[in-house]
Scaffold this motif. Structure first.
Motif, PDB file in Angstrom:
ATOM      1  N   ILE A   1       0.733  -0.800   0.062  1.00 33.21           N
ATOM      2  CA  ILE A   1      -0.153   0.137  -0.021  1.00 33.21           C
ATOM      3  C   ILE A   1       0.409   1.281  -0.056  1.00 33.21           C
ATOM      4  CG2 ILE A   1      -1.794  -1.388   1.242  1.00 33.21           C
ATOM      5  CD1 ILE A   1      -0.886   0.100   3.577  1.00 33.21           C
ATOM      6  N   PRO A   2       0.188   2.241  -0.545  1.00 37.01           N
ATOM      7  CA  PRO A   2       1.502   3.755  -0.417  1.00 37.01           C
ATOM      8  C   PRO A   2       0.882   3.933  -0.163  1.00 37.01           C
ATOM      9  CG  PRO A   2      -0.584   3.759  -2.378  1.00 37.01           C
ATOM     10  CD  PRO A   2      -0.742   2.279  -1.254  1.00 37.01           C
ATOM     11  N   GLU A   3       1.532   3.773   1.974  1.00 38.15           N
ATOM     12  CA  GLU A   3       1.408   4.832   2.856  1.00 38.15           C
ATOM     13  C   GLU A   3       2.416   5.201   3.405  1.00 38.15           C
ATOM     14  OE1 GLU A   3      -1.979   6.281   2.798  1.00 38.15           O
ATOM     15  OE2 GLU A   3      -3.173   5.109   1.845  1.00 38.15           O
ATOM     16  N   GLY A   4       3.673   4.955   2.969  1.00 39.20           N
ATOM     17  CA  GLY A   4       5.214   5.270   3.875  1.00 39.20           C
ATOM     18  C   GLY A   4       5.069   6.342   3.604  1.00 39.20           C
ATOM     19  N   GLN A   5       5.319   6.522   4.925  1.00 33.71           N
ATOM     20  CA  GLN A   5       5.592   8.512   5.395  1.00 33.71           C
ATOM     21  C   GLN A   5       6.821   8.342   5.844  1.00 33.71           C
ATOM     22  OE1 GLN A   5       3.554  10.314   3.872  1.00 33.71           O
ATOM     23  NE2 GLN A   5       2.518   8.831   3.196  1.00 33.71           N
ATOM     24  N   GLN A   6       8.209   8.715   5.134  1.00 34.73           N
ATOM     25  CA  GLN A   6       9.674   8.077   6.291  1.00 34.73           C
ATOM     26  C   GLN A   6      10.365   8.778   5.803  1.00 34.73           C
ATOM     27  OE1 GLN A   6      11.465   4.819   3.690  1.00 34.73           O
ATOM     28  NE2 GLN A   6       9.440   3.405   3.760  1.00 34.73           N
ATOM     29  N   MET A   7      11.746   9.125   6.648  1.00 30.25           N
ATOM     30  CA  MET A   7      12.634   9.774   7.603  1.00 30.25           C
ATOM     31  C   MET A   7      13.574   9.823   7.809  1.00 30.25           C
ATOM     32  SD  MET A   7      14.180  12.035   9.440  1.00 30.25           S
ATOM     33  CE  MET A   7      13.317  12.174  11.081  1.00 30.25           C
ATOM     34  N   SER A   8      14.646  10.154   6.855  1.00 31.64           N
ATOM     35  CA  SER A   8      16.003   9.839   7.366  1.00 31.64           C
ATOM     36  C   SER A   8      16.897  11.062   7.901  1.00 31.64           C
ATOM     37  CB  SER A   8      16.677   8.603   6.072  1.00 31.64           C
ATOM     38  OG  SER A   8      16.068   7.733   5.798  1.00 31.64           O
ATOM     39  N   LYS A   9      17.881  10.704   8.443  1.00 29.79           N
ATOM     40  CA  LYS A   9      18.672  11.834   8.874  1.00 29.79           C
ATOM     41  C   LYS A   9      19.652  11.361   9.037  1.00 29.79           C
ATOM     42  CE  LYS A   9      16.472  12.856  12.737  1.00 29.79           C
ATOM     43  NZ  LYS A   9      16.601  14.471  13.784  1.00 29.79           N
ATOM     44  N   GLY A  10      21.145  11.736   9.215  1.00 34.30           N
ATOM     45  CA  GLY A  10      22.583  11.327   9.801  1.00 34.30           C
ATOM     46  C   GLY A  10      23.759  12.152   8.992  1.00 34.30           C
ATOM     47  N   PHE A  11      24.779  11.279   9.444  1.00 33.40           N
ATOM     48  CA  PHE A  11      25.868  11.789   8.793  1.00 33.40           C
ATOM     49  C   PHE A  11      26.820  11.041   7.937  1.00 33.40           C
ATOM     50  CE2 PHE A  11      26.935  11.558  13.130  1.00 33.40           C
ATOM     51  CZ  PHE A  11      28.312  10.889  12.693  1.00 33.40           C
ATOM     52  N   GLU A  12      28.216  11.306   7.376  1.00 35.22           N
ATOM     53  CA  GLU A  12      28.401  10.167   7.286  1.00 35.22           C
ATOM     54  C   GLU A  12      30.259  10.923   6.638  1.00 35.22           C
ATOM     55  OE1 GLU A  12      27.208  10.134   2.930  1.00 35.22           O
ATOM     56  OE2 GLU A  12      25.602   9.063   3.199  1.00 35.22           O
ATOM     57  N   ALA A  13      31.061  10.334   6.873  1.00 35.34           N
ATOM     58  CA  ALA A  13      32.516  10.455   7.048  1.00 35.34           C
ATOM     59  C   ALA A  13      33.630   9.500   5.986  1.00 35.34           C
ATOM     60  CB  ALA A  13      33.051  10.742   8.661  1.00 35.34           C
ATOM     61  N   ASP A  14      34.753  10.476   5.596  1.00 33.39           N
ATOM     62  CA  ASP A  14      35.250  10.142   4.375  1.00 33.39           C
ATOM     63  C   ASP A  14      37.040  10.338   4.891  1.00 33.39           C
ATOM     64  OD1 ASP A  14      33.502   7.431   3.108  1.00 33.39           O
ATOM     65  OD2 ASP A  14      32.725   9.986   2.936  1.00 33.39           O
ATOM     66  N   LEU A  15      37.288   9.531   5.281  1.00 38.66           N
ATOM     67  CA  LEU A  15      38.845   9.996   5.467  1.00 38.66           C
ATOM     68  C   LEU A  15      40.066   9.341   4.580  1.00 38.66           C
ATOM     69  CD1 LEU A  15      38.878  10.664   9.214  1.00 38.66           C
ATOM     70  CD2 LEU A  15      39.666  12.624   7.356  1.00 38.66           C
ATOM     71  N   VAL A  16      40.610   9.899   4.171  1.00 43.53           N
ATOM     72  CA  VAL A  16      41.896   9.181   3.204  1.00 43.53           C
ATOM     73  C   VAL A  16      43.177   9.530   3.492  1.00 43.53           C
ATOM     74  CG1 VAL A  16      42.782   8.778   0.927  1.00 43.53           C
ATOM     75  CG2 VAL A  16      40.506   8.878   0.805  1.00 43.53           C
ATOM     76  N   TRP A  17      43.840   8.890   3.831  1.00 44.57           N
ATOM     77  CA  TRP A  17      45.914   9.150   4.468  1.00 44.57           C
ATOM     78  C   TRP A  17      46.601   8.475   3.321  1.00 44.57           C
ATOM     79  CZ3 TRP A  17      49.855   6.104   7.360  1.00 44.57           C
ATOM     80  CH2 TRP A  17      50.559   7.401   7.518  1.00 44.57           C
ATOM     81  N   GLN A  18      47.458   9.610   2.726  1.00 39.32           N
ATOM     82  CA  GLN A  18      48.305   8.633   1.619  1.00 39.32           C
ATOM     83  C   GLN A  18      49.611   9.788   2.090  1.00 39.32           C
ATOM     84  OE1 GLN A  18      46.227   8.928  -1.656  1.00 39.32           O
ATOM     85  NE2 GLN A  18      48.416   7.625  -3.757  1.00 39.32           N
TER      86      GLN A  18
END
Length: 257
Positions: free
Chosen positions: A103-120
């Protein structure tokens, strides 16, 4: 927007026109730090969904803020915060005993954060690390089903990985490259009511390759220790889990003439 859904000898057509704004901007805070912000809206149909009743078009809104940096000493990365809202998302029909219809009744929310690190640093070593925190939940009750605040199935709260690379290839790309790392995720619910969930797990992957004069050969291993774990199953059959992919060894090669 027109959408024709042909499932179980049923056809549904949807027609709607809507302005969907998209905007983004990048600003250089310093020579080595930049900030990015964006906002967008979307609309789509879900033509391969078997609806119990009339379908609806799905709408979404997404906002993101991201900061990227490069220290100039071999360390670089980014940090981003996001929020995604979705309406009319197909969800498992709570009144269907076989759990095959939606059924098309989904009301959704996604939140957060992402972190990326590169050490070269100078030399052949390279370390890549990433982490994501995601809070995904229903923002409205599903009729006769899960209440608002329930965590969305199949979305782990925490996920991340660490990969170490040793690359001896020269300027003309000849030489060895060896790497290995770990990927980990936390537990995830597998049903809308949050009655069942899979356990968190971590897998180890590795790779080795050699590039020569106009040829290359590589060996790749996924889930090297053959870790036994489970992941949420297809979104139909609400509340099911399937065994995760076991050890897999891949060998490939290329030759340029």
């Amino acid at each position: 927007m027109d959408s024709v859904s042909i499932n179980y000898a049923r056809t549904d057509t949807l027609n709607e026109t809507r302005i969907l704004p998209r905007i983004g901007a990048v600003y250089d805070l310093t020579d080595r730090i930049s900030a990015f912000a964006s906002y967008s809206e979307g609309m789509k149909a879900n033509p391969f969904t078997f609806y119990a009743g009339s379908p609806k078009l799905e709408y979404s809104r997404q906002a993101e803020i991201r900061v990227k940096f490069d220290s100039g000493t071999g360390l670089s990365g980014s940090l981003a915060a996001f929020r995604i809202e979705r309406e009319n998302v197909p969800v498992t029909n709570p009144t269907d005993p076989f759990m095959l219809t939606s059924i098309p009744e989904g009301q959704q929310m996604s939140k957060g954060f992402e972190a990326d690190l590169v050490w070269q640093p100078s030399g052949p070593w390279k370390l890549i690390a990433n982490y994501a925190y995601t809070r995904a939940e229903l923002t409205a009750d599903i009729p006769n089903g899960a209440p608002a605040g329930s965590t969305l199935p199949g979305v782990p709260r925490h996920s991340g990985g660490l990969w170490l690379d040793y690359d001896t290839r020269t300027a003309d790309s000849e030489g060895w490259r060896v790497g290995g790392g770990i990927h980990a995720v936390s537990s995830a619910n597998i049903d809308q009511m949050n009655l069942y969930k899979t356990a968190g797990y971590a897998t180890i992957d590795a790779s080795a390759s050699y590039t020569g004069d106009r040829f290359s050969v590589g060996l790749f291993a996924k889930n090297l220790t053959d870790r036994n774990y489970f992941t949420p199953y297809y979104r139909y059959l609400d509340g099911r889990a399937a065994r995760g992919e076991g050890r897999k060894i891949l060998l490939n090669g290329t030759k340029t003439f």
